[in-house]
Design an enzyme around this catalytic site. Structure first.
Site, PDB file in Angstrom:
ATOM      1  N   GLU A 224      -5.887  -8.325   0.817  1.00 16.07           N
ATOM      2  CA  GLU A 224      -6.463  -7.834   2.074  1.00 16.07           C
ATOM      3  C   GLU A 224      -7.912  -7.435   1.872  1.00 16.07           C
ATOM      4  O   GLU A 224      -8.261  -6.760   0.901  1.00 16.07           O
ATOM      5  CB  GLU A 224      -5.720  -6.607   2.617  1.00 16.07           C
TER       6      GLU A 224
ATOM      7  N   GLU B 155       0.804  -1.228   0.000  1.00 14.59           N
ATOM      8  CA  GLU B 155       0.000   0.000   0.000  1.00 14.59           C
ATOM      9  C   GLU B 155       0.835   1.276   0.000  1.00 14.59           C
ATOM     10  O   GLU B 155       0.711   2.119   0.904  1.00 14.59           O
ATOM     11  CB  GLU B 155      -0.959   0.005   1.197  1.00 14.59           C
TER      12      GLU B 155
HETATM   13  C1  NOJ Z   1      -4.030  -2.251   5.331  1.00 16.13           C
HETATM   14  C2  NOJ Z   1      -2.671  -2.489   5.874  1.00 16.13           C
HETATM   15  O1  NOJ Z   1      -1.877  -3.109   4.894  1.00 16.13           O
HETATM   16  C3  NOJ Z   1      -2.664  -3.307   7.152  1.00 16.13           C
HETATM   17  O2  NOJ Z   1      -1.407  -3.196   7.715  1.00 16.13           O
HETATM   18  C4  NOJ Z   1      -3.762  -2.812   8.064  1.00 16.13           C
HETATM   19  O3  NOJ Z   1      -3.713  -3.439   9.313  1.00 16.13           O
HETATM   20  C5  NOJ Z   1      -5.087  -3.030   7.400  1.00 16.13           C
HETATM   21  N1  NOJ Z   1      -5.127  -2.262   6.184  1.00 16.13           N
HETATM   22  C6  NOJ Z   1      -6.287  -2.620   8.223  1.00 16.13           C
HETATM   23  O4  NOJ Z   1      -6.283  -1.248   8.406  1.00 16.13           O
END
Ligand code: NOJ
Length: 491
Positions: free
Chosen positions: A395, A184
């Site tokens: 994710e 990200e």
């Molecule tokens: C994206 C991130 O990559 C991760 O580290 C985070 O915990 C989750 N979103 C939830 O916010």
């Protein structure tokens, strides 16, 4: 009374070989922040400084203890029956100062390399259990030493990241076939370097995100080329970058201005990274012209959005082997003129974003609104904009507040609906989606929210020094989905 057949649930079976996974990240689960020669990273520094920037000044010094409790994590992975497990390498556990000049090695006789051993065992155990590892090289935890030298703000980091990537490909690539370079970058650039909410904690409105994103894109592309030219032939793996995106709808669906505003948010959030990498090596034209115009109005000598050289464009274009997307929630966008020349990146594209108040929140105070259908729209957008790529969702999740009930029925309903939307995306929209991972395997350290957001399929009791893992109902339900390669639902 006649019922339409579509209201009867049917077996929604996914294509053979569809991947079902769960994800974690090193800093969020490992603990062992200074164990066995690990160097500090920016989150170690940030959390140790306190200052109420993180919920209750919590740290991930211990977190889920995965550095010593890997076997417990493996039990969860096996219980779920995951086909894939995504985790990240702690850069400063492997290279304490971030450079390959110094590899973390314990004792000096036989070069027993602690960080390497830890990840080797994880990878070997996963493979021995038929689980495919997906490895992220860098998930927000920049080695502090590199941050001290300017971190992502400097062009020099491109080479340093590439050297780290090559080190990882060389060390683990005989077994790891799916790599994600940077997690990200689009979120990190904004939260860390634009808003200063993440370390190093210094806001740079209107400049920080563009400057650092620029170097992250180049670093990613360079690492991809290194893989391509030095490792691919022998290792036969694939490399990509993980992008986060909301789905964005116009606030007023009949307003052309809002429709355009919604498109601009997608352009900024997703396309500003995906277009250079997947299409042509360069930022979207509209972003370039808008930032240039606003910069001029504000008296800057040149655009605040840096430019890629022709050589860099060539390097960036096509530097990903599959499309990785993270989806949590959706937003509404409204056109909002920036006549005063206010300095911040959303003002550059003249939009306001906010949730639809009718969308439920996951729990009070959460930024996650429950919008499973937004993911289907996002997938279709990616298919149409990026030439129908192979897509991996690494994710997607729903946080619970604290305390989080083990009987998380509402959360499972979110996952069930989401999986149903994935089925529609594959079967009705013909999206080439091949993998879905839940964030996260475990409740863990949720950055500035500390342990107050519970994203895990397994509950971790952080008060108990043994850090026991207990499945939520969602874990049991997800295991059934994996076993059946599908879900009962309706189209
Ligand atoms: C994206 C991130 O990559 C991760 O580290 C985070 O915990 C989750 N979103 C939830 O916010």
């Amino acid at each position: 009374m006649a019922f339409s057949s579509s209201s009867n649930p049917e077996e929604l079976t996914f294509p053979e070989g569809f991947g079902w996974g769960a994800s974690t990240a090193a800093y969020q689960v490992e603990g062992g922040w200074d164990a066995d020669g690990k160097g500090p990273n920016v989150w170690d520094t940030f959390t140790h400084q306190g200052g109420d920037r993180v919920f209750r000044n919590q740290t991930a010094d211990v977190a889920c203890g995965s550095y010593t409790l890997w076997e417990e994590d493996l039990k969860c992975i096996k219980q779920l029956g995951l086909t894939h497990y995504r985790f990240s390498l702690s850069w400063s556990r492997l290279l304490p100062d971030g450079t390959t000049g110094f590899i973390n090695q314990k004792g000096n006789c036989f070069l027993k390399i602690e960080g390497i051993d830890y990840y080797n065992k994880m990878i070997d155990d996963l493979l021995a259990n038929g689980v495919i590892p997906i490895v992220t090289l860098y998930h927000f935890d920049l080695p502090q030493h590199l941050e001290d030298q300017g971190g992502w703000k400097t062009g020099a980091i491109v080479e340093v990241f590439d050297a780290y990537a090559q080190f990882c490909f060389g060390t683990f690539g005989d077994r790891v076939k799916l790599w994600i370079t940077i997690n990200e970058p689009n979120v990190l650039a904004v939260l860390a370097y634009e808003k200063g909410l993440f370390p190093p904690g210094v806001p740079n409105l209107g400049t920080g995100a563009y400057q650092t994103a620029h170097n992250m894109i180049k670093a990613h592309a360079k690492a991809w080329h290194s893989y391509d030219s030095l490792f691919r032939k022998k290792q036969n793996g694939q490399v990509s970058i993980a992008l986060f995106s909301p789905w964005v709808e116009p606030s007023n669906p009949t307003s052309i201005a809002d429709q355009e505003a919604a498109k601009r948010v997608m352009t900024m959030a997703l396309d500003s990274f995906a277009k250079p990498i997947f299409i042509d090596g360069d930022y979207p034209a509209e972003l370039k012209s808008r930032v240039a115009a606003m910069s001029k109005k504000q008296g800057y000598p040149s655009s605040r959005l840096p430019e890629f050289t022709e050589e860099e464009k060539k390097m960036i274009k096509g530097s990903a082997d599959f499309f990785v997307i993270h989806y949590y929630t959706s937003a509404l966008a409204q056109h909002q003129e920036n006549s005063g020349g206010e300095l911040n990146i959303l003002k550059d594209i003249e939009v306001e974003i906010f949730p639809d108040p009718s969308w439920q929140v996951s729990h009070p105070g959460s930024w996650v609104r429950v919008v499973p259908w937004g993911l289907r729209k996002l997938l279709k957008y990616i298919k149409d904009t990026y030439n129908n790529p192979v897509i991996y969702i690494t994710e997607n999740g729903f946080p619970q507040g604290d305390p989080a009930p083990l009987d998380d029925t509402r959360r499972w309903e979110y996952f069930r609906q989401t999986i149903q939307e994935l089925y529609k995306a594959i079967h009705l929209d013909k999206v080439n989606l091949q993998l879905y991972c839940v964030w996260s395997l475990l409740d863990n350290f949720e950055w500035t929210e500390g342990y107050s957001f519970k994203f895990g399929l397994y509950q971790v009791d952080f008060e108990n020094p043994a850090l026991p893992r207990v499945p939520y109902k969602s874990a049991m339900e997800y295991a059934k989905v994996i076993q059946n390669n599908g879900i009962k639902g309706s189209l």
